[in-house]
Design an enzyme around this catalytic site. Structure first.
Site, PDB file in Angstrom:
ATOM      1  N   GLY A   1      -4.560  -5.071   7.084  1.00 31.04           N
ATOM      2  CA  GLY A   1      -5.627  -4.090   7.230  1.00 31.04           C
ATOM      3  C   GLY A   1      -6.649  -4.448   8.281  1.00 31.04           C
ATOM      4  O   GLY A   1      -7.199  -3.566   8.954  1.00 31.04           O
TER       5      GLY A   1
ATOM      6  N   THR B   1       0.027   0.945   6.939  1.00 31.19           N
ATOM      7  CA  THR B   1       0.088  -0.057   5.873  1.00 31.19           C
ATOM      8  C   THR B   1       0.373  -1.400   6.537  1.00 31.19           C
ATOM      9  O   THR B   1       0.980  -1.461   7.601  1.00 31.19           O
ATOM     10  CB  THR B   1       1.199   0.251   4.850  1.00 31.19           C
ATOM     11  OG1 THR B   1       2.450   0.308   5.528  1.00 31.19           O
ATOM     12  CG2 THR B   1       0.952   1.566   4.137  1.00 31.19           C
TER      13      THR B   1
ATOM     14  N   THR C   1       0.874  -1.180   0.000  1.00 33.30           N
ATOM     15  CA  THR C   1       0.000   0.000   0.000  1.00 33.30           C
ATOM     16  C   THR C   1       0.902   1.219   0.000  1.00 33.30           C
ATOM     17  O   THR C   1       2.040   1.136   0.433  1.00 33.30           O
ATOM     18  CB  THR C   1      -0.826   0.034   1.309  1.00 33.30           C
ATOM     19  OG1 THR C   1      -1.662  -1.104   1.348  1.00 33.30           O
ATOM     20  CG2 THR C   1      -1.683   1.270   1.445  1.00 33.30           C
TER      21      THR C   1
ATOM     22  N   VAL D   1     -12.842  -5.436   1.803  1.00 33.13           N
ATOM     23  CA  VAL D   1     -12.376  -4.051   1.920  1.00 33.13           C
ATOM     24  C   VAL D   1     -11.381  -3.997   3.069  1.00 33.13           C
ATOM     25  O   VAL D   1     -11.649  -4.511   4.155  1.00 33.13           O
ATOM     26  CB  VAL D   1     -13.564  -3.103   2.184  1.00 33.13           C
ATOM     27  CG1 VAL D   1     -13.084  -1.695   2.443  1.00 33.13           C
ATOM     28  CG2 VAL D   1     -14.532  -3.126   0.994  1.00 33.13           C
TER      29      VAL D   1
ATOM     30  N   ASP E   1      -8.271  -1.605   5.304  1.00 32.93           N
ATOM     31  CA  ASP E   1      -8.287  -0.412   6.152  1.00 32.93           C
ATOM     32  C   ASP E   1      -8.086   0.879   5.375  1.00 32.93           C
ATOM     33  O   ASP E   1      -8.464   1.956   5.841  1.00 32.93           O
ATOM     34  CB  ASP E   1      -7.188  -0.526   7.210  1.00 32.93           C
ATOM     35  CG  ASP E   1      -5.806  -0.674   6.575  1.00 32.93           C
ATOM     36  OD1 ASP E   1      -5.654  -1.506   5.643  1.00 32.93           O
ATOM     37  OD2 ASP E   1      -4.874   0.040   6.986  1.00 32.93           O
TER      38      ASP E   1
HETATM   39  N1  ASP Z   1      -3.463  -2.311   4.468  1.00 34.81           N
HETATM   40  C1  ASP Z   1      -3.725  -2.917   3.189  1.00 34.81           C
HETATM   41  C2  ASP Z   1      -4.976  -3.709   3.274  1.00 34.81           C
HETATM   42  O1  ASP Z   1      -5.148  -4.427   4.226  1.00 34.81           O
HETATM   43  C3  ASP Z   1      -2.641  -3.790   2.685  1.00 34.81           C
HETATM   44  C4  ASP Z   1      -1.250  -3.307   2.923  1.00 34.81           C
HETATM   45  O2  ASP Z   1      -1.024  -2.216   3.415  1.00 34.81           O
HETATM   46  O3  ASP Z   1      -0.306  -4.032   2.632  1.00 34.81           O
HETATM   47  O4  ASP Z   1      -5.757  -3.668   2.342  1.00 34.81           O
END
Ligand code: ASP
Length: 383
Positions: free
Chosen positions: A288, A285, A234, A263, A265
């Protein structure tokens, strides 16, 4: 290409790490608290000082993949652009990059091989937010999120509605699955001992309850799903202007091989992105689901409001996440989390900090220029 198993390995899964000062962990007894009060989780030590806490003035921070994003965002701030435009145009570089398989074009797909994107923008001066979730075929979800903020009276559009809105705003639909991402998905599909996001009974802690599905009107029966493990990625970006105005943006293709419609975070205000113009801006990140159940971005801003520095707020948010990671499938034999999350915090006066569960990095563009710095980790992968 990183596999989901590799991700677990790099995120510290199963690392047989002892408890001691060198590991950044202090024995529970030395904290003067009963182990029974704290449970069996290893407790991280208090954090080292974060050099960003001393910074003042205009500043942009981002996740470790955001060096170009912070550079671009600061250029736009210097030209007098609103901080929301600055962060959205900054992360656009990641969204447009086919080599970045965590965001936008080239993002890793869901379990059906379809790229679904999530993004949010929060604007300090108006305390407004805009977000899209499970958006298909549009490679710049952060820009669509900014239009939700500016052109609607809503905070979040999802799926088909988000796509229609994007079309109405003039965005072009395109195939977001690059050849590299398609091949990565095919490899995952072909993996005989495939790991996915469905949980079987053994992976659910008591009291697990039953999982009920509808068998038709008035009838329910229990099902037994199966498996878990993930690959994350992310970009988050937060900016503060010379006048102290703030904005934050988080954009992602979410967890690879996720269940369609999942969905994360990133588009959830307070979870992967939050900003309060009186205080600061923050984002996360990584896994999530943990950022959602801990409202981690909001937590950081709230902690800054209560007087913590950005570095302290990020570290404390990380500690809280570990304390509240109750499910045994999320922890290794050593009690440490089997996933990683990074936490980024920027205060209204330009002070900043970042922490993570295991080693990570973040990008900053401050008065000393643009660079990538290490986050302050709670735990070390190496020991
Ligand atoms: N936070 C993101 C999600 O869970 C994924 C990530 O940051 O790697 O969609």
């Amino acid at each position: 290409m990183i596999t989901r198993r590799d991700f677990l390995a790099v995120s510290g899964a199963g690392a047989g790490v002892g408890v001691g000062a060198a590991t950044g962990v202090v024995p529970i007894a030395s904290l003067g608290m009963a182990a029974s009060v704290l449970g069996a989780r290893p407790r991280p030590a208090s954090q080292p000082a974060s050099e960003g806490d001393a910074h003042r003035g205009p500043c942009v921070i981002a996740s470790g993949n955001g060096l170009a994003a912070v550079t671009r965002a600061m250029e736009l701030l210097d030209q007098g652009y609103d901080p929301a435009d600055a962060v959205v145009q900054g992360v656009r570089i990641n969204e447009d990059d086919p080599e970045d398989n965590s965001v936008g074009y080239g993002g890793l797909p869901n379990e059906e091989g379809i790229v679904e994107l999530d993004a949010s923008v929060m604007h300090g001066p108006t305390h407004k937010s805009g977000a899209v979730a499970s958006l298909r075929h549009i490679k710049n979800p952060a820009q669509v999120a900014l239009l939700v903020l500016r052109r609607t009276n809503h905070c979040l559009l999802v799926g088909e509605g988000a796509l229609r809105f994007a079309r109405q705003m003039g965005f072009q639909e395109e195939n977001l699955l690059t050849e590299a991402s398609r091949l990565a998905w095919l490899k995952w599909k072909a993996n005989a001992s495939r790991e996915d996001f469905w949980l079987d009974d053994a992976e659910r802690d008591p009291p697990a309850g039953k999982v009920w599905v509808s068998d038709g009107p008035g009838k329910l029966s229990a099902i037994d799903p199966d498996g878990v493990k993930r690959l994350t990625g992310t970009v988050h970006c937060s900016a503060v202007t010379r006048a102290g105005d703030l904005a934050g943006c988080t954009t992602t293709s979410g967890l690879s091989w996720k269940i369609p419609g999942r969905v994360g975070d990133s588009p959830i205000i307070g979870a992967g992105n939050y900003c309060d113009n009186e205080v600061g801006s923050a984002g996360c990140t990584g896994r999530g689901e943990s950022c959602i159940t801990n409202l981690s971005a909001y937590t950081m801003v709230m902690l800054m409001e209560m007087g913590k520095t950005p570095g302290e707020a990020a570290f404390e948010a990380a500690r809280r996440m570990v304390d509240r990671s109750k499910e045994s499938r999320l922890k290794g034999a050593d009690g440490r989390p089997r996933f990683n999350v990074s936490f980024y915090a920027l205060r209204k006066d330009g002070a900043y900090g970042a922490a993570s569960l295991y080693e990570g990095s973040f990008a900053v563009r401050d008065r000393d220029g643009a660079r990538v710095l290490p986050t302050v980790p709670l735990y070390s992968k190496g020991g």
